[in-house]
Structure formats: structure tokens, C-alpha cells
Design an enzyme around this catalytic site. Structure first.
Site, PDB file in Angstrom:
ATOM      1  N   PHE A  94       0.823  -1.216   0.000  1.00  0.00           N
ATOM      2  CA  PHE A  94       0.000   0.000   0.000  1.00  0.00           C
ATOM      3  C   PHE A  94       0.851   1.259   0.000  1.00  0.00           C
ATOM      4  CE2 PHE A  94      -0.364   2.678   3.794  1.00  0.00           C
ATOM      5  CZ  PHE A  94       0.448   2.023   4.692  1.00  0.00           C
ATOM      6  N   LYS A  95       2.133   1.143   0.313  1.00  0.00           N
ATOM      7  CA  LYS A  95       3.013   2.309   0.307  1.00  0.00           C
ATOM      8  C   LYS A  95       3.033   2.987  -1.074  1.00  0.00           C
ATOM      9  CE  LYS A  95       4.663   1.614   4.558  1.00  0.00           C
ATOM     10  NZ  LYS A  95       4.069   0.357   5.013  1.00  0.00           N
ATOM     11  N   ASP A  96       2.743   2.201  -2.137  1.00  0.00           N
ATOM     12  CA  ASP A  96       2.705   2.789  -3.480  1.00  0.00           C
ATOM     13  C   ASP A  96       1.608   3.844  -3.617  1.00  0.00           C
ATOM     14  OD1 ASP A  96       4.764   1.209  -4.637  1.00  0.00           O
ATOM     15  OD2 ASP A  96       3.378  -0.465  -4.887  1.00  0.00           O
ATOM     16  N   LEU A 151       3.508   6.830  -2.290  1.00  0.00           N
ATOM     17  CA  LEU A 151       4.854   7.062  -2.800  1.00  0.00           C
ATOM     18  C   LEU A 151       4.906   7.157  -4.321  1.00  0.00           C
ATOM     19  CD1 LEU A 151       6.765   5.072  -0.112  1.00  0.00           C
ATOM     20  CD2 LEU A 151       7.131   7.473  -0.685  1.00  0.00           C
TER      21      LEU A 151
END
Ligand SMILES: *Cc1c(COP(=O)(O)O)cnc(C)c1O
Length: 495
Positions: free
Chosen positions: A111-113, A116
Site C-alpha cells: 500500500f506504500k505505493d 509514494l
């Protein structure tokens, strides 16, 4: 409308949105928080007809008030494109009695995408707006997923360099391989002999070192952060809660204005805080269900009102949540103290000096919407197996923590409010833990054999992010002690 960001530790330190994104962290370790959160004054029925990018614009334009419409739309269009493997960007699926919000369809399958992919655009736009002529050095501590997502986002972005520190023995083999094979010419990756908290503390220390900042300035560099301490991470994360809610309206599952619960597998408290900020903007949330693994410092906090990090750090099957100092909790503490920087500073000083603090009864009352619980690694395995046996859906270990905690919440409360569970990673990132939960006999296989086994089990194609690291050469092999972090950053910058 111009609302300011303010430090959680000094009410006189303010910044515009673009300045806050550039700085990452406020002085003296404070975090930037919005003074007030504006209302999302677009009817939900209208939002229900918009796609991800349009909703992103509606939400983010209210938080990033010094970006022009043109600037913000360019950032959003650059971020949420075919880097994602579905046009929906964040699909919502119904399994095990809840709406699973799949946040892992970006480039690095975590989920960091979601944040980011857009942060490099926000940051370079912010640099332009503020006439910054220095090269921006992104310093990042990672518990496994932020690292690769930040590397992918900033790789070869002109005017930036990025250094990532991860706990050498605290990430999954796939996570490590993703990072150490990064080819971007402006990237640097180092494993540290310590845990995530050590990495995060080391990075925060470099940020607050004034002499170091001056030295960098002389050499033409300036630090910023890709961690969720940067408001530029949190604001894009508010979007998908609004998106998910409006998909349920579009599907006829709920009516506009109905309340939902959200369950978030939590480590540094960024993702769940974004849900809380979205609710302050007008998203109707009943409960925020904070799911922890064996490092259950947050469960204890929500149960007792005391935050105490003085305990053993446990390596679990959900490594991205192996954290004892949840940085973003500070933003909630500040809010429930009535936006009181002095009170917050006092508590954070206590955390720094004694490893713990206790909130007042008054503050505790303001936490009535939060529920905390935790799942052990054994419970995670059995949850993965149970959900798979129900309908063939395969959860990753972090999402399984959330599903297990949601089961406990329902048993505790008998609450039947429709519930969204944030699914934070593809099971492929944690193939060993996931496959052996379903079929323990396969534990003797190699990491990529397990990837192939997972394709058979899940009937979901191996993602590109995993295919491309099967044979990729290792580019980064630095391992250092936590006391050497500053020295290796200087060496990377050639100063
Ligand atoms: C980072 C991460 C989390 C924890 O999110 P926070 O915002 O740090 O609370 C949970 N699951 C996965 C897969 C992650 O990468």
C-alpha cells in the site's frame, strides 16, 4: 482558503503545505499537522460517480491549499497511471463478511505505493514553488515496504537522491531482494544491524541535527523524508478511504451518510491516521479498528491509556508492522490534547527519556472511536487458511492480522456496521508465510518455488514486481551499524 500546518511540538512553527512536504519533519522532532481539516463539501452521490483521480483531486486540493489546480492535477495524473495494474487503482472486494480494500496494485505491490507514487511529484513541485536550488536527499527508514516503494518513486527523478535503511534481519526475502536490486542511479540502500525502531531513530536524528543541515547546505544538499512523518504521505492516503466509501454507495451497499467501520493493520500509525483525517473531513466512520501483531504496544495503549515501548521487540510474520515506536500516534495525541503543543511535547519528552507516557482521562475520552486488538503469528496463519478455505481468496500476513482482529471486534461488540478492511500488501510479498499457512509441507521449498506455488493456490498471476527480481543482480550490499548511518550517507553523497 489558506490553512497552515503547525508543529506538534511548537505552536509558533508553521508552514504552508508545500513547505511542510519539503521539510518532512518540523524542528525539534515535531510533526506537521493541519490546523483544521476543511470539510469535503461535495455530495457523496457526486463523488460516487468520480474515478480515483477525480476523488484524489477533491480530497487533496482541500489539504494542499498552496498547490494550484494545474500543479495538483499534473501530480495526480503522473502518479495514478498504468504503473497500477488496474484502472480502479484500489479495488474493493467482498470476502469473509467485510469489504477488502486492495491497496497493493501499484509498482511494488504494497500500500506504500498509494502515496509514494505521488510523493516525488508533490516534492519536486514543492521545490519549484519555493525556489529551492539544492538537491533534495530523501532519507528513509523502512520496515520493508516503504523502502522499495520510495526507491521506485524517486529512481532517476532529477534533482533528488534517495537513501534507504532497512533492518538487515527484519524483512522478508522478497522485500530485501526488491530493495537491493534497485537500479536507479540516484539510489542507495543499506541494511542496518538493528531493528526498524533503530533505523527510524537514526534517520530522525539526522533530520534534527542542525550542524549536519548546515554542512549539507554548504555542499548543495537538503534532506527530506519519504516516511509517513511527511504530510505528503498522509494526504494521498486519505483519498482511498473516500474512494472505498463511495464505491459502496455506487454498488448500493450503503446509502450516502451511512456509517462504516475501518480496520487497519497498523505499524507506524500513518494509514489509520489518514482514515481519521478523512473522517474529520466528513467521511462517516463509526469505529477505527487498530490491528496490531505481537508487538502490541498500540493495543495496550488503547486499552490502558499508557504507551510503553519498554518491552521485547518481536520478529513476526507481518514484518512491516514490527514497530514499537509508532511515530504518527503523536499527531493523534496532539489532537486529543486539544491541539496542545506544550502538552504533547511533555508526553514525547517522557517517551524519549523513559520509553513511556500516560494520557489524561480527558484525552482518553476523545479516543472513544478507536478500538485496538492484536493477532499472534499462529492466529495469522489460521486466518489465512480459514479465509482461503471459504472462497479461495488469499490474504497476505498483514491483512490477515486485520481480518483476525475484525473477527475479535465482532465477537466483542456484535456490531454489524459495514466494514472496510485495508489490505496492505500482495500475498506474493510474503510468499513463504502465506503458502505454508495453507500447506505446511511446502516449507522446504525455495523462495521463488513458493512464489510459483502461490500462483497455483491463488489463481492470481505472479505480479510483474516479483517476476522482475527473480534473476535481477544485486546492486546494493552495504550493511552498517546504526551508529554509522550518518557516515554512510555522507559517503553516498560524496561529501
Ligand atoms: C507499512 C505497512 C503497514 C503499516 O502501516 P502504517 O501506516 O505504518 O501503520 C501495514 N502493512 C503493510 C504491508 C505495510 O507495508
Amino acid at each position: 482558503m489558506s490553512f497552515l500546518y503547525r508543529s506538534t511540538r511548537n505552536e509558533n512553527e508553521t508552514a504552508t503545505a508545500s513547505e511542510a512536504i519539503l521539510k518532512g519533519l518540523a524542528e525539534e522532532g515535531g510533526l506537521f499537522v493541519p490546523d483544521e481539516i476543511p470539510e469535503l463539501d461535495v455530495p457523496f452521490e457526486e463523488l460516487a460517480e468520480m474515478d480515483y483521480k477525480e476523488i484524489a483531486f477533491e480530497v487533496m486540493s482541500r489539504m494542499l491549499t498552496d498547490f494550484t489546480e494545474e500543479e495538483l492535477r499534473a501530480c495526480i495524473n503522473g502518479a495514478y497511471d498504468e504503473k497500477f495494474d488496474t484502472e480502479l487503482i484500489a479495488p474493493v472486494k467482498y470476502h469473509h463478511g467485510a469489504y477488502i480494500l486492495e491497496l497493493f496494485h501499484g509498482k511494488t505491490i504494497a500500500f506504500k505505493d498509494m502515496a509514494l507514487s505521488i510523493l516525488p511529484y508533490l516534492l519536486t513541485t514543492a521545490a519549484k514553488k519555493n525556489n529551492i536550488d539544492k538537491e533534495i536527499v530523501i532519507l528513509t527508514a523502512t520496515s520493508g515496504d516503504t523502502g522499495k516503494a520510495a526507491l521506485a518513486g524517486f529512481a532517476d527523478v532529477p534533482g533528488t537522491k534517495i537513501a534507504v535503511f532497512y533492518p538487515k534481519n527484519g524483512v522478508s526475502p522478497i522485500q530485501e531482494k526488491q530493495m537491493v536490486t534497485e537500479k536507479g542511479k540516484n539510489t542507495f540502500v543499506a541494511g542496518i544491524t538493528g531493528n526498524f525502531d533503530d533505523a527510524q531513530t537514526g534517520v530522525k536524528k539526522m533530520f534534527s541535527d542542525k550542524a549536519l543541515a548546515e554542512y549539507l547546505d554548504e555542499k548543495g544538499f537538503q534532506f527530506s523524508s519519504a516516511n509517513s512523518i511527511n504530510i505528503g504521505r498522509l494526504v494521498p492516503q486519505m483519498v482511498y478511504y473516500v474512494y472505498a466509501y463511495t464505491r459502496l454507495i455506487a454498488a448500493g451497499t450503503i446509502a450516502a451518510g451511512d456509517k462504516i467501520n475501518v480496520v487497519v493493520p497498523t505499524g507506524n500509525f500513518g494509514n489509520i491516521l489518514a482514515a481519521y483525517y478523512a473522517s474529520q473531513m466528513g467521511l462517516p466512520v463509526n469505529k477505527f479498528i487498530c490491528a496490531s501483531n505481537d508487538n502490541k504496544v498500540l493495543y495496550d495503549f488503547f486499552t490502558t491509556g499508557e504507551y510503553d515501548r519498554n518491552r521485547e521487540f518481536i520478529l513476526t510474520s507481518s514484518p512491516s508492522m514490527d514497530i514499537l515506536i509508532s511515530s504518527n500516534l503523536e499527531r493523534l495525541i496532539y489532537r486529543i490534547a486539544g491541539n496542545d503543543a506544550e502538552k504533547n511535547s511533555e508526553l514525547m519528552k517522557s517517551l524519549n527519556e523513559t520509553g513511556k507516557y500516560e494520557i489524561t482521562d480527558e484525552m482518553k475520552k476523545n479516543l472513544y472511536q478507536f478500538y485496538g486488538n492484536f493477532a499472534t503469528s499462529d492466529e495469522v496463519s489460521s486466518t489465512i487458511r480459514t479465509v482461503y478455505e471459504e472462497d479461495g481468496y488469499v490474504l497476505d500476513t498483514h491483512t490477515a492480522v486485520a481480518v483476525n482482529v475484525y473477527d475479535k471486534y465482532k465477537a466483542d461488540t456484535e456490531d454489524t456496521t459495514p466494514t472496510i478492511i485495508a489490505s496492505t500488501a500482495s500475498p506474493y510479498k510474503f510468499a513463504r508465510s502465506v503458502v505454508t499457512a495453507i500447506d505446511p509441507k511446502l516449507d522446504s521449498e525455495g523462495d521463488f518455488d513458493l512464489v510459483d506455488a502461490l500462483e497455483d493456490i491463488s489463481k492470481v498471476k505472479v505480479p510483474q514486481a516479483v517476476e522482475e527480481i527473480r534473476t535481477a543482480p544485486i546492486v546494493h550490499d552495504t550493511v552498517c551499524d546504526k551508529d554509522e548511518m550518518e557516515a554512510v550517507v555522507k559517503r553516498f553523497l560524496g561529501i
